[in-house]
Design an enzyme around this catalytic site. Sequence first.
Site, PDB file in Angstrom:
ATOM      1  N   PHE A   1       0.924  -1.060   0.372  1.00 40.91           N
ATOM      2  CA  PHE A   1      -0.211   0.293   0.105  1.00 40.91           C
ATOM      3  C   PHE A   1       0.796   1.332  -0.074  1.00 40.91           C
ATOM      4  O   PHE A   1      -0.054   2.156  -0.762  1.00 40.91           O
ATOM      5  CB  PHE A   1      -0.932  -0.069   1.306  1.00 40.91           C
ATOM      6  CG  PHE A   1      -1.890   1.038   0.941  1.00 40.91           C
ATOM      7  CD1 PHE A   1      -2.842   1.050   0.353  1.00 40.91           C
ATOM      8  CD2 PHE A   1      -1.703   2.272   1.770  1.00 40.91           C
ATOM      9  CE1 PHE A   1      -3.889   2.281   0.156  1.00 40.91           C
ATOM     10  CE2 PHE A   1      -2.773   3.559   1.847  1.00 40.91           C
ATOM     11  CZ  PHE A   1      -3.851   2.863   1.324  1.00 40.91           C
ATOM     12  N   PHE A   2       2.037   1.373   0.785  1.00 38.53           N
ATOM     13  CA  PHE A   2       3.246   2.626   1.430  1.00 38.53           C
ATOM     14  C   PHE A   2       4.365   1.753   0.107  1.00 38.53           C
ATOM     15  O   PHE A   2       4.065   0.196  -0.235  1.00 38.53           O
ATOM     16  CB  PHE A   2       3.465   3.124   2.400  1.00 38.53           C
ATOM     17  CG  PHE A   2       2.600   3.475   3.365  1.00 38.53           C
ATOM     18  CD1 PHE A   2       1.624   4.637   2.397  1.00 38.53           C
ATOM     19  CD2 PHE A   2       1.640   2.993   4.081  1.00 38.53           C
ATOM     20  CE1 PHE A   2       0.687   4.870   2.813  1.00 38.53           C
ATOM     21  CE2 PHE A   2       0.639   3.364   4.629  1.00 38.53           C
ATOM     22  CZ  PHE A   2       0.223   4.218   4.407  1.00 38.53           C
TER      23      PHE A   2
ATOM     24  N   ARG B   1      20.620   7.263   0.441  1.00 36.81           N
ATOM     25  CA  ARG B   1      19.518   7.689   1.521  1.00 36.81           C
ATOM     26  C   ARG B   1      17.773   7.046   0.827  1.00 36.81           C
ATOM     27  O   ARG B   1      17.838   6.235  -0.591  1.00 36.81           O
ATOM     28  CB  ARG B   1      18.739   8.782   1.023  1.00 36.81           C
ATOM     29  CG  ARG B   1      19.990   9.784   1.876  1.00 36.81           C
ATOM     30  CD  ARG B   1      20.096   9.246   3.618  1.00 36.81           C
ATOM     31  NE  ARG B   1      21.029  11.100   4.090  1.00 36.81           N
ATOM     32  CZ  ARG B   1      22.535  10.250   4.421  1.00 36.81           C
ATOM     33  NH1 ARG B   1      22.610   9.198   3.498  1.00 36.81           N
ATOM     34  NH2 ARG B   1      23.346  11.173   4.514  1.00 36.81           N
TER      35      ARG B   1
ATOM     36  N   ARG C   1      -4.209   3.909  16.306  1.00 38.08           N
ATOM     37  CA  ARG C   1      -3.455   4.454  15.317  1.00 38.08           C
ATOM     38  C   ARG C   1      -2.650   3.467  15.451  1.00 38.08           C
ATOM     39  O   ARG C   1      -2.423   2.979  16.369  1.00 38.08           O
ATOM     40  CB  ARG C   1      -3.183   5.796  15.358  1.00 38.08           C
ATOM     41  CG  ARG C   1      -3.687   6.469  14.736  1.00 38.08           C
ATOM     42  CD  ARG C   1      -4.791   6.288  13.246  1.00 38.08           C
ATOM     43  NE  ARG C   1      -4.733   7.715  12.530  1.00 38.08           N
ATOM     44  CZ  ARG C   1      -5.310   7.240  11.748  1.00 38.08           C
ATOM     45  NH1 ARG C   1      -5.748   6.147  10.783  1.00 38.08           N
ATOM     46  NH2 ARG C   1      -5.494   8.556  10.484  1.00 38.08           N
TER      47      ARG C   1
ATOM     48  N   SER D   1       7.786  14.722   8.344  1.00 39.13           N
ATOM     49  CA  SER D   1       9.029  14.218   8.256  1.00 39.13           C
ATOM     50  C   SER D   1       9.803  14.354   7.164  1.00 39.13           C
ATOM     51  O   SER D   1      10.172  13.057   6.510  1.00 39.13           O
ATOM     52  CB  SER D   1       8.757  12.649   9.093  1.00 39.13           C
ATOM     53  OG  SER D   1      10.334  12.390   9.109  1.00 39.13           O
TER      54      SER D   1
ATOM     55  N   GLU E   1       5.861  12.249   2.157  1.00 40.43           N
ATOM     56  CA  GLU E   1       4.375  12.861   2.141  1.00 40.43           C
ATOM     57  C   GLU E   1       4.390  14.884   3.028  1.00 40.43           C
ATOM     58  O   GLU E   1       4.954  14.871   3.960  1.00 40.43           O
ATOM     59  CB  GLU E   1       3.724  12.208   3.705  1.00 40.43           C
ATOM     60  CG  GLU E   1       1.873  12.280   4.530  1.00 40.43           C
ATOM     61  CD  GLU E   1       1.718  11.934   5.747  1.00 40.43           C
ATOM     62  OE1 GLU E   1       0.230  11.328   5.100  1.00 40.43           O
ATOM     63  OE2 GLU E   1       2.340  11.910   6.399  1.00 40.43           O
TER      64      GLU E   1
ATOM     65  N   GLU F   1     -13.268   0.449   4.187  1.00 33.49           N
ATOM     66  CA  GLU F   1     -12.564   0.029   4.910  1.00 33.49           C
ATOM     67  C   GLU F   1     -11.489   0.261   5.717  1.00 33.49           C
ATOM     68  O   GLU F   1     -10.303   1.092   6.828  1.00 33.49           O
ATOM     69  CB  GLU F   1     -11.838   2.215   4.672  1.00 33.49           C
ATOM     70  CG  GLU F   1     -12.543   2.602   2.680  1.00 33.49           C
ATOM     71  CD  GLU F   1     -11.908   3.771   2.733  1.00 33.49           C
ATOM     72  OE1 GLU F   1     -11.056   4.827   3.709  1.00 33.49           O
ATOM     73  OE2 GLU F   1     -12.346   4.092   1.864  1.00 33.49           O
TER      74      GLU F   1
ATOM     75  N   GLU G   1     -12.830   1.733   9.094  1.00 33.08           N
ATOM     76  CA  GLU G   1     -12.251   2.362   9.688  1.00 33.08           C
ATOM     77  C   GLU G   1     -13.579   2.142  11.258  1.00 33.08           C
ATOM     78  O   GLU G   1     -14.555   2.247  11.188  1.00 33.08           O
ATOM     79  CB  GLU G   1     -12.904   3.542   9.363  1.00 33.08           C
ATOM     80  CG  GLU G   1     -11.895   4.218   7.914  1.00 33.08           C
ATOM     81  CD  GLU G   1     -12.073   5.522   7.685  1.00 33.08           C
ATOM     82  OE1 GLU G   1     -11.503   5.780   6.750  1.00 33.08           O
ATOM     83  OE2 GLU G   1     -13.508   6.182   7.309  1.00 33.08           O
TER      84      GLU G   1
END
Length: 375
Positions: free
Chosen positions: A193-194, A216, A244, A299, A305, A329, A331
């Site tokens: 997903f990421f 990096r 979370r 960050s 992001e 989803e 949630e």
Amino acid sequence: MDRMFFYGTLCHRPLLSRVLGRSEAALDLTPARLGDYAVHWAEGESFPLIRAVPGAVVEGLCLEGVDAQARARLDYYEGGYGFGVSEVTVETPGGLRAARVYRPEGSGLRPGVAWNLADWQARWGEVTTLAAEEVMLGFPGRDPAVNARRYRMILARAAARIRARAMSPATLRRPTRPGDIEEFARSQPYANFFAVEEYDFRHRRFDGEWSPPVNRAAFFTSDAATVLPYDPARDAVLLIEQFRVGPYGRGDSECWSLEAIAGLVDPGETPEATVRREAVEEAGVTVGRLHPVYGYYPSPGAKTEFIYSYVGEADLHDGVGGLGGLAAEGEDIRAHVVGFDRAMDLVETGEIGNAPLILSLLWLARNRERLRASG
């Protein structure tokens, strides 16, 4: 060598160039027509599909001289969507020619309205071309099905790259100039997903010399947007609460987080549209006038992001709050309506430890009286 007939997105030369890893000038393309077929948008998607329709004609392009490497790259890019390759006969300026074409085979895709390349190019051409760079980073080792599963996130990250091109001030910091960064290699060792991308590069130092080569990595998400609903008449804000994984993974004693409403900016969507949509989905609230707070990297040493934060005026009457979120989803969200002073107390005690919410509340502290006077 093969001849491939393209009827949809691969007729966009910049995209085809990225997929093949060739310059546009090196593409040997000729106009072609395929009879007894029609092209439609795939319903709910950003690409087309082709189907047999007697009497119809599809205008497209033929790529000549498709060798094994080009065919492998094309198969990889098209892979994961249930498309197979069929033999067809197309009409070219030089006469009838045999060609191969990608067609859906048990993909589950449904045809929508008639396809129009110009319409697609206007809305999706640039972002899809950028997305192809990330897709092809997985060639040849990554399963193409992974790309198909995560393609919406790939598009969202490509859209973020387009937004990032907008000029931002460089009055104190060093402005970035062409040639300031020399990249030697790029890879994507993790993608779900990421994603995580890794770079080998060097950059100009403040003294004008080159830095030594460095390696990096960056954690990739799409851009996000947050909104803090505020009722000037009641001097109250709406906070949401949810579990979370970040605090859980860190070993925090408390894993439920108080936050502003937030969501990822979908491809083709503005940050303002995102927060209006998410306010309804997460808390059942319609926000009115939006006030930009800040845009920022939470960050920048490790994450791509970028967050757009807003305060949104809303009617936080007694019926607002309670449970919400999209079950599809996963949630599970609880909304709280609290007075502004109470929210600031939660910042001071550390119960609110979410950066976008803290920034939004601090912005509201500076602008609250103005909003109340104009409300």
